[in-house]
Design a protein around this motif. Structure first.
Motif, short mmCIF file in Angstrom:
data_model
loop_
_atom_site.label_atom_id
_atom_site.label_comp_id
_atom_site.label_asym_id
_atom_site.label_seq_id
_atom_site.Cartn_x
_atom_site.Cartn_y
_atom_site.Cartn_z
N VAL A 168 0.87 -1.18 0.00
CA VAL A 168 0.00 0.00 0.00
C VAL A 168 0.90 1.22 0.00
O VAL A 168 1.76 1.37 0.86
CB VAL A 168 -0.95 0.02 1.23
CG1 VAL A 168 -1.82 1.26 1.22
CG2 VAL A 168 -1.79 -1.24 1.28
N ALA A 169 0.69 2.09 -0.98
CA ALA A 169 1.52 3.31 -1.08
C ALA A 169 0.69 4.51 -0.70
O ALA A 169 -0.47 4.62 -1.05
CB ALA A 169 2.03 3.46 -2.50
N ASN A 170 1.31 5.43 0.05
CA ASN A 170 0.67 6.71 0.35
C ASN A 170 1.06 7.68 -0.76
O ASN A 170 2.22 8.06 -0.89
CB ASN A 170 1.15 7.26 1.71
CG ASN A 170 0.56 6.48 2.86
OD1 ASN A 170 -0.53 5.92 2.73
ND2 ASN A 170 1.27 6.45 3.97
N VAL A 171 0.08 8.04 -1.56
CA VAL A 171 0.34 8.98 -2.65
C VAL A 171 -0.30 10.31 -2.28
O VAL A 171 -1.50 10.38 -2.04
CB VAL A 171 -0.26 8.45 -3.99
CG1 VAL A 171 0.00 9.43 -5.10
CG2 VAL A 171 0.30 7.08 -4.30
N ALA A 172 0.53 11.32 -2.18
CA ALA A 172 0.01 12.63 -1.79
C ALA A 172 -0.12 13.55 -2.98
O ALA A 172 0.46 13.44 -3.96
CB ALA A 172 0.92 13.25 -0.75
#
Length: 172
Positions: A168-172
């Protein structure tokens, strides 16, 4: 004089064609016979294919969809044991990471005398030689580049996932 020249040229061409065809080996003749027997054994259903060319219809539809740069598809990246590692929305076509715009090979005069042209590996799009990375790549609607070298599934619609996703990637 022109008639004599034409007759000599025609005779030379006929001689080359006739002598070129007589050198068939027994192996070549056997392969040809095997091919003809296989063709006769499996009749080509011309009437069925002409009325309903489903393979051509499918390939055409895939090309139309792949050519739409605004098309969204849902990509599920799989681990070696088949679990979903991550999923993304892709905009446009999923492409082979091995694709390039330039040809893989080119002819080069290796002697410098125009006498020994050979087919050699060409430089890739990045001006380097050697193997390119394996796998696929695509872009998300936000413009993020994703490259993957494992198995994946691609759908036109999101699919329900019954197993937890491991990346799971946190994409801002």
């Amino acid at each position: 004089m022109k008639k004599i020249l034409k007759a000599i040229t025609a005779g030379a061409v006929a001689l080359v064609l006739l002598t070129g065809c007589t050198g068939a080996t027994e192996d070549q003749k056997q392969k040809r016979e095997n091919f003809e027997a296989a063709q006769a054994a499996v009749p080509f259903p011309e009437d069925v294919v002409a009325k309903n060319p489903t393979e051509r219809i499918n390939v055409r539809e895939k090309l139309i969809r792949d050519s739409d740069p605004k098309r969204l598809s849902y990509i599920y990246l799989l681990s070696m044991d088949g679990k979903v590692v991550a999923h993304f929305v892709a905009k446009g076509k999923v492409s082979s990471a091995d694709s390039q715009l330039l040809p893989d090979y080119e002819y080069r005069d290796l002697c410098g005398s125009s006498a020994c042209w050979q087919l050699v590996n060409a430089a890739g799009d990045d001006a380097t030689y050697g193997n390119r990375e394996p796998g696929i790549f695509f872009f998300t609607p936000e413009g993020m580049l994703v490259t993957w070298s494992g198995d994946y599934l691609q759908f036109d619609r999101p699919m329900k996932i019954n197993t937890p996703i491991s990346l799971v990637a946190n994409v801002a």
